[in-house]
Design a protein around this motif. Structure first.
Motif, PDB file in Angstrom:
ATOM      1  N   THR A 139      -3.143  -4.287   3.423  1.00 22.10           N
ATOM      2  CA  THR A 139      -2.381  -3.050   3.467  1.00 22.10           C
ATOM      3  C   THR A 139      -1.538  -2.977   4.734  1.00 22.10           C
ATOM      4  O   THR A 139      -1.974  -3.395   5.802  1.00 22.10           O
ATOM      5  CB  THR A 139      -3.345  -1.850   3.414  1.00 22.10           C
ATOM      6  N   GLY A 190       0.790  -1.222   0.000  1.00 25.99           N
ATOM      7  CA  GLY A 190       0.000   0.000   0.000  1.00 25.99           C
ATOM      8  C   GLY A 190       0.817   1.264   0.000  1.00 25.99           C
ATOM      9  O   GLY A 190       0.280   2.355  -0.218  1.00 25.99           O
ATOM     10  N   CYS A 217       1.583  -9.238   0.400  1.00 28.46           N
ATOM     11  CA  CYS A 217       0.355  -8.505   0.776  1.00 28.46           C
ATOM     12  C   CYS A 217      -0.809  -9.415   1.096  1.00 28.46           C
ATOM     13  O   CYS A 217      -1.961  -8.967   1.044  1.00 28.46           O
ATOM     14  CB  CYS A 217      -0.040  -7.509  -0.306  1.00 28.46           C
ATOM     15  N   ARG A 227       1.790  -3.101  -4.492  1.00 24.46           N
ATOM     16  CA  ARG A 227       0.556  -3.879  -4.376  1.00 24.46           C
ATOM     17  C   ARG A 227       0.824  -5.389  -4.402  1.00 24.46           C
ATOM     18  O   ARG A 227       1.942  -5.831  -4.666  1.00 24.46           O
ATOM     19  CB  ARG A 227      -0.387  -3.532  -5.535  1.00 24.46           C
TER      20      ARG A 227
END
Length: 242
Positions: free
Chosen positions: A117, A47, A113, A99
């Motif tokens: 986030t 993020g 991830c 991301r």
């Protein structure tokens, strides 16, 4: 709803662009989320929005060169959006959103991830980098780059952050976590090529034309060797932490 979530996300990253426009180099945003107990405070996290400095070009030029993209298309190869390295430290075109990979399930345990986030990214995990201004993904595929004739690197997608598995990159580093200001390689997950550039491979009037729109930009390419031409460092960003 998904529409509301997308609207809030766009607003949030607009605010990040405004922070960089003010010339602020580093900001840490705190969120309430699960923590990795052994992650250092300077870990790069999911993020976050970062600027990636190319180490060899910056050292040779005695001025930082940043991974860059903009709304211009390659004049050869795929014709997709250009990706270069550029000296301008204030441009918003050097902002990249960290991301999860395009299809996390296909990457299994290597997908970054997975906890959402603010999750710290570990060395060896696979990420995606989305260009904040155009929402196209850092991408590579089996085409020749325009100058050095290595593998082409481009910005891919329709401007909505979506793409394909050619957008996925493995973070190659020597500690457990990807840390700010440490040197890393980014290895294209599908082809195995390393994201690279060189101070000796730049767009000039001779190789790009008299009205070259990317004059003095360094070509960015996929490189077979893991060497000094593929070293990058995060030296500025808005970091999402818990």
């Amino acid at each position: 709803t998904e529409q509301k979530k997308a609207k809030n996300e766009v607003h949030y990253y607009d605010e990040i662009a405004n922070i960089f426009a003010l010339g602020i180099a580093d900001v840490v945003v705190s969120l309430r989320t699960a923590a990795s107990n052994d992650a250092p405070e300077d870990a790069v996290t999911c993020g976050s929005v970062v600027k990636l400095t190319h180490m060899e070009t910056s050292a040779a030029s005695k001025s930082s060169y940043f991974l860059n993209s903009e709304s211009k298309n390659l004049g050869s190869g795929s014709g997709q959006q250009i990706v270069t390295a550029i000296e301008n430290p204030t441009t918003l075109n050097a902002l990249w959103w960290v991301r999860e990979p395009n299809d996390p399930d296909s990457r299994g345990s290597a997908a970054a991830c997975s906890e959402g986030t603010a999750t710290p990214i570990q060395c060896g995990q696979i990420i995606r980098l989305t260009h904040l201004e155009t929402m196209r993904n850092l991408h590579s595929h089996n085409m020749k780059s325009p100058l050095s004739r290595q593998q082409e690197v481009s910005g891919y997608g329709q401007g909505d952050g979506k793409g394909d598995n050619g957008d996925d990159w493995k973070v190659v580093c020597s500690s457990k976590y990807w840390r700010r200001e440490s040197r890393v390689h980014l290895q294209h997950a599908d082809s195995g090529k390393f994201l690279g550039a060189s101070s000796t491979v730049k767009f000039t009037h001779q190789n790009c034309g008299h009205n070259c729109p990317i004059l003095n930009h360094a070509e960015v390419f996929g490189r077979s060797s893991q060497d000094q031409y593929g070293q990058w460092s995060v030296e500025a960003g808005v970091y999402i932490h818990h």
